[in-house]
Design an enzyme around this catalytic site. Structure first.
Site, PDB file in Angstrom:
ATOM      1  CG  ASP A 121      -7.473  -3.326   0.218  1.00 32.27           C
ATOM      2  OD1 ASP A 121      -7.425  -3.522   1.437  1.00 32.27           O
ATOM      3  OD2 ASP A 121      -6.614  -2.663  -0.397  1.00 32.27           O
ATOM      4  CG  ASP A 172      -2.052  -0.913   1.157  1.00 34.23           C
ATOM      5  OD1 ASP A 172      -2.708  -0.905   0.105  1.00 34.23           O
ATOM      6  OD2 ASP A 172      -2.323  -1.653   2.122  1.00 34.23           O
TER       7      ASP A 172
END
Ligand code: DX5
Length: 220
Positions: A174, A35
């Site tokens: 997610d 990320d």
């Protein structure tokens, strides 16, 4: 049932023991999600491309850019960061890219799969024009920025609609994925599960992955 891919996100891994934590789960992971946050598109910041120099893995990377207007040079900085790593895909956000198709094209021209993400409030029609072009769609199930948030089940309507439209597309979810929410996502049509805190905050990380897979098997 399609094969379910598990993509642990290293966001909530212990960054001081990052390599150790990755080693622990890599045999049980299909992708490893990195990320990347810029404190503009999301109210949080992470290291940028230099993060890829801090670990090694045989697991292909899923790079999730939560970044406002990522330029070609910026994307290139990830591709060039560490030649020992394999990048499977780079994900950009629809909301963050003024010329989405061009950005996706740039990724694909570098022999990397291109994926597009949409936030919980973004409707599916915002990405309809790129659906034939992308290798994967990421339907966010939390407002991006932080690990450990609650799964927004309303987002499953988009997963269901997308699965109907594109039976063979990779659909990733997610945010807030755990042993309870994974079956809900898979039932809706997702086949790639990004999981951060449920794995990395667990005492037994491999056990957490197995718990998700077992729960999906039992509940769908
Ligand atoms: C959301 C990030 C997610 C996050 C998921 O801001 O894109 O990848 O790390 O974390 P969990 O699984 O803890 O919700």
């Amino acid at each position: 049932m399609p094969k379910i891919k598990i993509a642990p996100s290293i966001l909530s891994a212990n960054q001081d023991k990052l390599q150790e934590e990755i080693n622990e789960i890599e045999d049980y992971s299909d992708l490893l999600q990195v990320d990347v946050m810029d404190n503009k598109f999301v109210p949080n910041i992470t290291p940028q491309a230099e993060l890829l120099k801090k670990f090694d893995t045989k697991v292909p990377l899923d790079i999730h850019l939560m970044v406002k207007e990522p330029s070609d040079d910026y994307i290139m900085s990830f591709i060039d960061a560490n030649s020992k790593l394999k990048i499977n895909n780079i994900t950009v956000h629809q909301e963050a890219c003024p010329n989405l198709k061009k950005t996706l094209k740039f990724i694909k021209n570098n022999d990397i799969k291109a994926s597009v993400a949409i936030n919980p409030k973004t409707p599916l029609n915002k990405i309809k024009e790129v659906l034939d072009y992308v290798d994967m769609v990421l339907i966010m199930t939390v407002v991006p920025g932080f690990s450990g948030q609650k799964f927004i089940e309303d987002c499953m309507d988009k997963v269901k609609e997308l699965r109907k439209l594109k039976p063979n597309l990779e659909i990733e979810v997610d945010g807030g994925v755990n042993d309870k929410t994974a079956p809900i996502a898979v039932k809706a049509g997702a086949n790639v599960l990004v999981v951060s805190s449920f794995i990395f905050k667990a005492e037994d990380k491999v056990g957490a992955i197995n718990k998700i897979l077992e729960s999906v098997k039992q509940n769908i």
